[in-house]
Write an enzyme that holds these catalytic residues in place. Structure first.
Site, PDB file in Angstrom:
ATOM      1  N   LYS A  70      12.309   1.178  -0.865  1.00 59.46           N
ATOM      2  CA  LYS A  70      11.508   2.496  -1.133  1.00 59.46           C
ATOM      3  C   LYS A  70      10.629   2.988  -0.046  1.00 59.46           C
ATOM      4  O   LYS A  70      10.311   4.119   0.567  1.00 59.46           O
ATOM      5  CB  LYS A  70      10.679   2.261  -2.322  1.00 59.46           C
ATOM      6  CG  LYS A  70      11.510   2.248  -3.659  1.00 59.46           C
ATOM      7  CD  LYS A  70      10.316   2.031  -4.777  1.00 59.46           C
ATOM      8  CE  LYS A  70      11.261   2.194  -6.231  1.00 59.46           C
ATOM      9  NZ  LYS A  70      11.979   3.212  -6.586  1.00 59.46           N
ATOM     10  N   SER A 179      16.061  11.975 -10.741  1.00 60.86           N
ATOM     11  CA  SER A 179      15.381  10.749 -11.502  1.00 60.86           C
ATOM     12  C   SER A 179      15.183  11.068 -13.098  1.00 60.86           C
ATOM     13  O   SER A 179      14.259  12.028 -13.046  1.00 60.86           O
ATOM     14  CB  SER A 179      14.422  10.083 -10.742  1.00 60.86           C
ATOM     15  OG  SER A 179      13.733   9.285 -11.380  1.00 60.86           O
ATOM     16  N   GLY A 264      24.955   0.782 -12.364  1.00 64.87           N
ATOM     17  CA  GLY A 264      25.921  -0.095 -12.454  1.00 64.87           C
ATOM     18  C   GLY A 264      27.204   0.169 -13.083  1.00 64.87           C
ATOM     19  O   GLY A 264      27.328   1.438 -13.510  1.00 64.87           O
ATOM     20  N   GLY A 293      28.015   2.481 -10.180  1.00 67.31           N
ATOM     21  CA  GLY A 293      29.119   1.506 -10.779  1.00 67.31           C
ATOM     22  C   GLY A 293      30.094   0.964  -9.800  1.00 67.31           C
ATOM     23  O   GLY A 293      30.866   0.432 -10.046  1.00 67.31           O
TER      24      GLY A 293
END
EC number: 1.3.5.2
Length: 357
Positions: A70, A179, A264, A293
């Site tokens: 970050k 987000s 994922g 993913g």
């Protein structure tokens, strides 16, 4: 080796394990001979993997996704870990602590993560100082978001301030309006809200600007954002962020973990759908960075042939370990050679171009 390390790390709360890994990575980066050795062992070597995207030369297509580093505290580590580039952030115009812990969870049965970090970071100015002092050998993108305390009505100025501080030092900028962990942030994906933000960031810097979108958008919203990105002459779109959907998860008790974004494999199918729709809409007019993913070279190849010029991963790296990027890059190179492609660029979108009209 890594499966054993992973089992040990998974005995530690996720955020503590993350900090431990970072300490190790920073230690490695501080020893130049070790860093060079790792780069030789894990770094991409086949020139067919290199490409120039929005004017930036990338040695290989798989980069570290935003959210892992970050504050850019491990800048020298990512090339040594085999990544072709890294995206730092999300950073905000003002430092902020993020959401209360616990805020990061492993969904081991799904090889996934749930996070509600909330853009915890030291601020864009601190990152700018760090970038000015040290430039790694791979491209470094910076992902910028809205400071939580900034009202939506002042979001334009907030994003502009971040762009002013880090834009000149980044290989590219990503405007993060997707987000799920900052209240009201995803509302900024509406075109009437997004247009002034993107226009302000574009006006503030000559650095290539992209926008990062959510996987949970409707198809019509995807089309609207794609059209806006073309209209404003953005460099590209990062697709996608984490999903708020819980469909198909097998990890017990996930509903008790509370809100947050899932990353994922559970995100993979939707990420591919979004990528294909965007590529069909914009073609070569924008660069598309696919994230969500990606675990194997087969996954990566599917994204490239569906229209992705670049790829990113975070969760796959956590579950896959230190050879993850190397294995994927070797698999991509093998498929390029076997398919008769002279360059990575030739393969981008090749599966979509073969689709019957």
């Amino acid at each position: 080796m890594y499966p054993l390390v992973r089992r040990l790390l998974f005995l530690i709360p996720p955020e503590h394990a993350h900090k431990l890994v970072f300490a190790v990575l920073r230690g490695v980066a501080a020893v130049a001979p070790v860093c060079r050795l790792l780069r030789r062992l894990l770094g991409p070597t086949d020139p067919v993997l290199a490409s120039t995207v929005f004017g930036v030369r990338f040695p290989a297509p798989l980069g570290l996704a935003a959210g892992f580093d970050k504050d850019g505290t491990a800048l020298s580590s990512w090339g040594a870990m085999g990544f072709g580039y890294a995206e730092i952030g999300t950073v905000t115009a003002h430092p902020q602590p993020g959401n209360p812990a616990p805020r990061l969870f492993r969904l081991a049965d799904d090889r996934a993560l749930l996070n509600r970090m909330g853009f915890n970071n030291h601020g864009a100015r601190a990152l700018a100082i760090r970038l000015a002092r040290h430039r790694p050998e791979i491209p470094i993108g910076v992902n910028i978001g809205k400071t939580k305390k900034t009202p939506a009505g002042d979001a334009v100025n907030d994003y502009r301030a971040s762009a002013r501080m880090v834009g000149p030092l980044a290989s590219y900028l990503v405007v993060n309006v997707s987000s799920p962990n900052t209240p009201g942030l995803r509302d900024l994906q509406a075109v009437e809200s997004l247009r002034p933000i993107l226009s302000a960031v574009r006006a503030e810097t000559s650095t290539p600007v992209l926008v990062k979108i959510a996987p949970d958008l409707s198809d019509s919203d995807l089309d609207d954002i794609a059209d806006l990105a073309v209209e404003l002459d953005l460099a590209g779109i990062v697709a996608t962020n984490t999903t708020v959907s819980r469909d198909g998860l097998t990890t017990p008790g996930v509903d008790r973990l509370g809100p947050g974004g899932i990353s994922g494999p559970p995100l993979a199918q939707r990420a591919v759908q979004v990528l294909r729709r965007l590529y069909d809409r914009v073609g070569d007019r924008l660069a598309l960075i696919s994230v969500g993913g990606i675990e194997t070279a087969d996954d990566a190849w599917e994204r490239i042939t569906a229209g992705a010029s670049l790829l990113q991963g975070y969760t796959g790296f956590i579950y896959g370990g230190e050879r993850w990027a190397k294995d994927i890059h070797e698999g991509i190179a093998r498929r390029l050679h076997d398919g008769g492609f002279g360059s990575l660029h030739e393969a981008v979108g090749s599966a979509r171009r073969r689709q019957p009209s």
